[in-house]
Design a protein around this motif. Structure first.
Motif, PDB file in Angstrom:
ATOM      1  N   GLY A 103     100.679 -46.818  -4.567  1.00  0.00           N
ATOM      2  CA  GLY A 103     100.743 -48.039  -5.383  1.00  0.00           C
ATOM      3  C   GLY A 103     100.269 -47.773  -6.796  1.00  0.00           C
ATOM      4  N   ASN A 104      99.190 -47.021  -6.895  1.00  0.00           N
ATOM      5  CA  ASN A 104      98.649 -46.669  -8.198  1.00  0.00           C
ATOM      6  C   ASN A 104      99.663 -45.849  -9.007  1.00  0.00           C
ATOM      7  N   MET A 121      99.663 -57.440   1.663  1.00  0.00           N
ATOM      8  CA  MET A 121      98.821 -57.425   0.465  1.00  0.00           C
ATOM      9  C   MET A 121      97.382 -57.710   0.888  1.00  0.00           C
ATOM     10  N   ASP A 122      96.437 -57.348   0.041  1.00  0.00           N
ATOM     11  CA  ASP A 122      95.027 -57.608   0.359  1.00  0.00           C
ATOM     12  C   ASP A 122      94.799 -59.104   0.560  1.00  0.00           C
ATOM     13  N   PRO A 160     106.611 -53.864  -7.954  1.00  0.00           N
ATOM     14  CA  PRO A 160     107.803 -54.713  -7.877  1.00  0.00           C
ATOM     15  C   PRO A 160     108.780 -54.469  -9.040  1.00  0.00           C
ATOM     16  N   TYR A 168     108.730 -41.923  -1.785  1.00  0.00           N
ATOM     17  CA  TYR A 168     108.790 -42.528  -0.450  1.00  0.00           C
ATOM     18  C   TYR A 168     109.205 -41.492   0.601  1.00  0.00           C
ATOM     19  N   ASP A 227     102.253 -48.168 -10.279  1.00  0.00           N
ATOM     20  CA  ASP A 227     101.682 -48.983 -11.366  1.00  0.00           C
ATOM     21  C   ASP A 227     101.604 -48.179 -12.666  1.00  0.00           C
ATOM     22  N   GLY A 260     100.016 -52.391   3.830  1.00  0.00           N
ATOM     23  CA  GLY A 260      99.496 -52.236   2.467  1.00  0.00           C
ATOM     24  C   GLY A 260     100.505 -52.843   1.492  1.00  0.00           C
ATOM     25  N   GLY A 261     100.087 -53.043   0.262  1.00  0.00           N
ATOM     26  CA  GLY A 261     100.939 -53.723  -0.722  1.00  0.00           C
ATOM     27  C   GLY A 261     102.302 -53.076  -0.926  1.00  0.00           C
ATOM     28  N   HIS A 310      93.466 -53.668   7.642  1.00  0.00           N
ATOM     29  CA  HIS A 310      94.924 -53.657   7.435  1.00  0.00           C
ATOM     30  C   HIS A 310      95.644 -53.317   8.744  1.00  0.00           C
ATOM     31  N   ASN A 368     107.890 -53.133  -0.345  1.00  0.00           N
ATOM     32  CA  ASN A 368     109.067 -52.507  -0.964  1.00  0.00           C
ATOM     33  C   ASN A 368     110.220 -52.354   0.026  1.00  0.00           C
ATOM     34  N   SER A 413      98.857 -48.547  -0.394  1.00  0.00           N
ATOM     35  CA  SER A 413      98.431 -49.669  -1.226  1.00  0.00           C
ATOM     36  C   SER A 413      98.107 -49.173  -2.616  1.00  0.00           C
TER      37      SER A 413
END
Ligand code: AMP
Ligand code: MG
Length: 324
Positions: A156-157, A283-284, A174, A228, A160, A251-252, A111, A256, A130
């Protein structure tokens, strides 16, 4: 030199092919769970089922045959063990079949390398955020040092998880972003930074407990602002300590716009520069693995068959950087 890269650490199976100057192929397919988060076995099945198709597509896109590449790179870790196994199996099979060297690369370092390759950043302090990782890294004395990181779940987790509670499918980042854009108000939450380290698990629980008592958009915006802010605060402190005038956000979660804005603003106030790679390389993806593999292969590193197994907890600071 041409290198093929296989990414399979989590939700994405990516196949990339690069040479020194350009991306020759960038194929990917993302596992999308019908419910819940990333189920390790189901994600691995997804990768297994899409491997041949993506390899064929990559050959067509690059207009070369796999046997023509000089190296087979793959994400050896960190990541979900079942998913890493698939990448390693693909790499071993291709390596044996065509007698091409393998390079097992560290996903986090890939990355960073693609980040400096695709931006003007030279020696940045990196905020890597990520689905599975949240780290602040600095290059010092031949290694990328982790100067701050999450003590529990990745950013990210966390996004999610919160999104799932609010009824949105994976990936939730998102969705939280869209909700948060609907308001400028926030409610006060914990501010989970401990020294240079972060902790998102409690913040998720705190907001989950407020679901129903407040509007979803207010919760989403409050979560984003707090989550953040701690990451950017740790990044800023790392930059101050290191005397760094470049930040790389990747990272994903770097997709943002609010997080980007916060990093940019912080850098502006310090007279530093903020860099973010193009979205397809945040993103990966398989391209970053191929690129990292090429750097390491050129520096003389190869992975033997007996050392080619998955490394689910492989930390980037364990690696001596021989390629720069
Ligand atoms: P990665 O593991 O690097 O592929 O990144 C995947 C993670 O990025 C998931 O947790 C997503 O929810 C998150 N993500 C993707 N887009 C956004 C966005 N616009 N805002 C916040 N998080 C995002
Ligand atoms: Mg990643």
């Amino acid at each position: 030199m041409k290198v093929l890269g296989i990414e399979s650490t989590a939700h994405t199976l990516g196949i990339g092919i690069v040479d020194e100057d350009e991306v020759l192929a960038n194929q990917k397919d993302m596992f999308e769970p019908e419910e819940g988060g990333i189920h390790p076995r189901k994600a691995a099945e997804h990768h297994y089922q899409h491997a041949l198709e993506l390899l064929n597509n990559a050959e067509q896109e690059a207009d070369i045959e796999i046997k023509e590449v000089d190296g087979i790179a793959y994400s050896q870790g960190p990541g979900i063990p079942q998913c890493l196994d698939i990448g390693a199996v693909i790499a071993r099979s291709l390596s044996i079949k065509h007698d091409i060297p393998m390079i097992g690369v560290n996903h986090c370092l890939a990355h960073i390398s693609i980040g400096t390759r695709t931006t003007e950043a030279e020696n940045p302090t990196t905020l890597y955020v990520s689905g599975g990782n949240t780290q602040i890294l600095d290059f010092r004395k031949g290694r990328y040092r982790i100067v701050g990181e999450t003590q529990d779940v990745a950013l990210g987790n966390a996004l999610d998880k919160l999104a799932r509670t609010l009824g949105y499918p994976h990936p939730g980042g998102p969705e939280i972003e869209k909700l948060a854009e609907k308001t400028d108000d926030i409610i006060e939450l914990s501010y989970p930074i401990k020294g240079m380290d972060l902790s998102y698990s409690g913040l998720v629980t705190e907001v989950q407990r407020k679901v129903g008592d407040f509007e979803d958009e207010l919760l989403a915006n409050s979560f984003q602002e707090h989550a953040y802010a701690v990451a950017v605060e740790a990044l800023e402190r790392a930059m101050a300590q290191e005397g760094s005038d470049e930040a790389l956000l990747t990272g994903g979660v770097a997709m943002n716009s609010r997080l980007r804005e916060m990093v940019e603003k912080m850098c502006e106030q310090r007279g530093a520069k903020a860099y973010v790679p193009p979205p397809e390389f945040c993103m990966d993806n398989g391209v970053m693995i191929a690129h990292q593999g090429m750097l390491e292969l050129k520096a003389g590193r190869k992975t033997s068959m007996e050392n080619s197994g998955k490394m689910p907890n492989w930390r980037p600071d364990e690696i001596e950087v021989i390629w720069q």
